[in-house]
Design a protein around this motif. Structure first.
Motif: not given
Length: 218
Positions: A201-211
């Motif tokens: 539904t487009g709701m934010a679930l968090g943030t992911r930062s990948c290297l």
């Protein structure tokens, strides 16, 4: 740019990490002391001593053992976890294929820490008093690269790229530049990617930062 100039540039980027990192840890302990948390402060000082030794050792080198980088990350997370009123959960997942080779696998020093810092101080900020914050670090192998992802269950990216750079003290460009240098500027894939996780539904679930870090084993 010559190899010597690249080496000097890399050393400069490394040197920027040390004072910022230690300053934040000391500030956390000062906050605890002013609140009268003596036992906790002593515990933190012991952890900081171990952390400081590792950071001092790491920032004098172009590359460090993945084992040490993980230990630095763990100590930093533990320090920050105690600042949250009810803490938060964290997990460090390591690819089975890597577990026996952590001390032989090399990575740039403190390459994880700014992303972990952003995840905790910004991503989990809204969960500071609930105890429902979750942080996951996963380290896997992917086609001769280490694929490292730091994920939080916060509100997603609420700052612009420039605000993130400014608030973290060490810019995301610092990380990207160091990765480019050790890759010899030849890698076509994006080496650092930060995005908001969303449900259907487009709701934010968090943030992911990948290297993506070159797999270097000695």
């Amino acid at each position: 740019m010559s190899s010597n100039e690249l080496s000097l540039r890399y050393d400069l980027l490394n040197s920027q990490m040390n004072p910022h990192f230690i300053n934040n840890a000391i500030q956390s302990i000062c906050n605890s002391i002013t609140k009268g948390n003596v036992n906790q402060s002593i515990n933190w000082l012991n952890r900081l001593s171990r952390l400081y030794g590792l950071v001092q050792k790491s920032t004098k080198c172009k590359m460090i053992d993945l084992l040490d980088e993980i230990e630095i990350s763990r100590l930093y997370i533990e320090l920050q976890k105690d600042l949250f009123d009810k803490g938060f959960k964290y997990t460090i997942k390591i690819d089975e294929a890597l577990k026996d080779d952590l001390q032989y696998t090399k990575v740039p020093p403190l390459i994880f820490q700014p992303l972990i810092e952003n995840a905790i101080l910004h991503g989990l900020k809204g969960k500071k008093r609930t105890g429902k914050g979750e942080l996951t670090i996963s380290i896997t192998l992917e086609k001769e690269m280490l694929y490292v992802c730091i994920t939080d269950n916060g509100d997603g990216i609420t700052k612009t790229k420039s605000e993130l750079n400014e608030s973290s003290g060490i810019s995301l460009e610092n990380i990207n530049e160091r990765l480019k240098i050790i890759n010899g500027n030849q890698c076509e894939k994006k080496l650092l990617h930060v995005r908001t996780l969303r449900n259907d539904t487009g709701m934010a679930l968090g943030t992911r930062s990948c290297l993506r870090v070159p797999l270097i084993q000695i």
